[in-house]
Design a protein around this motif. Structure first.
Motif, PDB file in Angstrom:
ATOM      1  N   ASN A  52      35.336  49.586  49.532  1.00  0.00           N
ATOM      2  CA  ASN A  52      36.635  50.100  49.278  1.00  0.00           C
ATOM      3  C   ASN A  52      37.548  48.942  49.349  1.00  0.00           C
ATOM      4  N   GLU A  53      37.394  47.887  49.924  1.00  0.00           N
ATOM      5  CA  GLU A  53      38.336  46.831  50.053  1.00  0.00           C
ATOM      6  C   GLU A  53      38.436  45.976  48.667  1.00  0.00           C
ATOM      7  N   LEU A  54      37.031  45.969  48.097  1.00  0.00           N
ATOM      8  CA  LEU A  54      37.063  45.301  46.962  1.00  0.00           C
ATOM      9  C   LEU A  54      37.181  45.994  45.346  1.00  0.00           C
ATOM     10  N   ALA A  55      37.047  47.467  45.669  1.00  0.00           N
ATOM     11  CA  ALA A  55      37.290  48.288  44.410  1.00  0.00           C
ATOM     12  C   ALA A  55      38.902  48.222  43.892  1.00  0.00           C
ATOM     13  N   ASN A  56      38.701  48.323  42.548  1.00  0.00           N
ATOM     14  CA  ASN A  56      40.273  48.088  42.023  1.00  0.00           C
ATOM     15  C   ASN A  56      40.868  46.910  42.052  1.00  0.00           C
ATOM     16  N   GLY A  57      40.189  45.869  42.198  1.00  0.00           N
ATOM     17  CA  GLY A  57      40.443  44.505  42.324  1.00  0.00           C
ATOM     18  C   GLY A  57      40.403  43.660  41.212  1.00  0.00           C
ATOM     19  N   ASN A  58      41.228  42.606  41.137  1.00  0.00           N
ATOM     20  CA  ASN A  58      41.476  41.585  39.981  1.00  0.00           C
ATOM     21  C   ASN A  58      41.698  40.411  40.637  1.00  0.00           C
ATOM     22  N   TRP A  59      40.575  39.376  40.296  1.00  0.00           N
ATOM     23  CA  TRP A  59      40.792  38.178  40.943  1.00  0.00           C
ATOM     24  C   TRP A  59      40.486  37.233  39.792  1.00  0.00           C
ATOM     25  N   SER A  60      40.956  35.980  40.016  1.00  0.00           N
ATOM     26  CA  SER A  60      40.969  34.870  38.968  1.00  0.00           C
ATOM     27  C   SER A  60      40.279  33.548  40.035  1.00  0.00           C
ATOM     28  N   ALA A 118      40.945  26.731  27.560  1.00  0.00           N
ATOM     29  CA  ALA A 118      39.918  27.275  28.327  1.00  0.00           C
ATOM     30  C   ALA A 118      40.845  28.191  29.323  1.00  0.00           C
ATOM     31  N   GLN A 119      39.975  29.456  29.362  1.00  0.00           N
ATOM     32  CA  GLN A 119      40.584  30.601  30.546  1.00  0.00           C
ATOM     33  C   GLN A 119      39.784  30.378  31.630  1.00  0.00           C
ATOM     34  N   ALA A 120      40.436  30.584  32.834  1.00  0.00           N
ATOM     35  CA  ALA A 120      39.594  30.807  33.988  1.00  0.00           C
ATOM     36  C   ALA A 120      38.842  31.950  34.024  1.00  0.00           C
ATOM     37  N   PRO A 121      37.728  31.915  35.002  1.00  0.00           N
ATOM     38  CA  PRO A 121      36.903  32.862  35.153  1.00  0.00           C
ATOM     39  C   PRO A 121      37.650  33.856  36.022  1.00  0.00           C
ATOM     40  N   THR A 122      37.189  35.041  35.577  1.00  0.00           N
ATOM     41  CA  THR A 122      38.072  36.396  36.210  1.00  0.00           C
ATOM     42  C   THR A 122      36.825  37.277  36.750  1.00  0.00           C
ATOM     43  N   HIS A 128      36.038  37.292  32.476  1.00  0.00           N
ATOM     44  CA  HIS A 128      35.627  36.329  31.634  1.00  0.00           C
ATOM     45  C   HIS A 128      34.978  35.446  32.571  1.00  0.00           C
ATOM     46  N   ALA A 129      33.972  34.853  32.127  1.00  0.00           N
ATOM     47  CA  ALA A 129      33.034  33.878  32.903  1.00  0.00           C
ATOM     48  C   ALA A 129      33.264  32.389  32.770  1.00  0.00           C
ATOM     49  N   MET A 183      26.179  40.046  29.256  1.00  0.00           N
ATOM     50  CA  MET A 183      27.430  39.059  28.479  1.00  0.00           C
ATOM     51  C   MET A 183      27.048  38.923  27.110  1.00  0.00           C
ATOM     52  N   THR A 184      28.370  38.418  26.351  1.00  0.00           N
ATOM     53  CA  THR A 184      28.278  38.131  25.253  1.00  0.00           C
ATOM     54  C   THR A 184      27.650  36.529  25.177  1.00  0.00           C
ATOM     55  N   MET A 185      27.410  36.048  24.036  1.00  0.00           N
ATOM     56  CA  MET A 185      26.557  34.800  24.078  1.00  0.00           C
ATOM     57  C   MET A 185      27.079  33.774  23.058  1.00  0.00           C
TER      58      MET A 185
END
Length: 150
Positions: free
Chosen positions: A33-41, A56-60, A72-73, A96-98
Motif C-alpha cells: 500500500n505504501e508503494l502503490a501509485n508511486g513515481n520514483w526517479s 540520457a534519462q535517469a531510470p524511473t 525507463h531503465a 523490456m525493449t531492446m
C-alpha cells in the motif's frame, strides 16, 4: 495518603515519557500500500550520485495501484509485476525493449534492472526510497510532479 495519590498520578506519566524518548523504534517493513501509485526517479547507485550524459534519462520506477511496474531503465523501457513480501521488493518477470545505447547507459540499466529483479529490502523515508540487496543499493527520489499530475 496524598503522597501515594501523587505517586499514582505521576508514575504513569513518567513511564509514558520514558517510553517515547531515547528509545529508537525499529521501522516497520514497507507494505504494498505504501508503494502503490508511486513515481520514483533513481538518484544514486551504491551511494554514488547518478551521472548521466546530457541526453540520457535517469531510470524511473512507476507503480500502479495493483503494483504493475514500468518505467525507463536508463536506455530501454521496462514493465512487469512488482511484489512485496516482508519489507522486500522485486519485479519477478520483467519485460523490456531492446535498444542499443552507449556503454555508460547500458551499465546503469544493467545494475538497475538486476537490482529490481532481485529481492531487495525497501525503505521509505519522506520523499526518499532505498532498495538494498546483496549487490547494490538504489536510492530514489519521489517524483512529485508525476504524482500530482494524476
Amino acid at each position: 495518603m496524598k503522597k501515594r495519590l501523587l505517586a499514582a498520578l505521576v508514575l504513569p506519566m513518567m513511564l509514558a515519557a520514558c517510553s517515547t524518548t531515547g528509545i529508537t523504534k525499529t521501522p516497520q517493513p514497507v507494505t504494498s500500500n505504501e508503494l502503490a501509485n508511486g513515481n520514483w526517479s533513481l538518484v544514486q547507485i551504491d551511494n554514488q550520485d547518478l551521472t548521466q550524459q546530457e541526453a540520457a534519462q535517469a531510470p524511473t520506477l512507476t507503480l500502479a495501484a495493483d503494483l504493475a511496474a514500468n518505467g525507463h531503465a536508463g536506455c530501454n523501457r521496462y514493465f512487469g509485476q512488482a511484489e512485496v513480501k516482508d519489507g522486500q521488493f522485486r519485479i519477478e518477470k520483467m519485460g523490456m525493449t531492446m535498444m542499443l545505447c552507449p556503454d555508460s547507459e547500458m551499465k546503469v540499466e544493467q545494475t538497475f534492472t538486476q537490482s529490481l529483479s532481485d529481492w531487495s529490502k525497501v525503505n521509505i523515508s519522506g520523499d526518499t526510497m532505498t532498495m538494498t540487496n546483496a549487490k547494490h543499493t538504489l536510492t530514489f527520489a519521489r517524483d512529485v510532479a508525476a504524482t500530482t499530475a494524476k
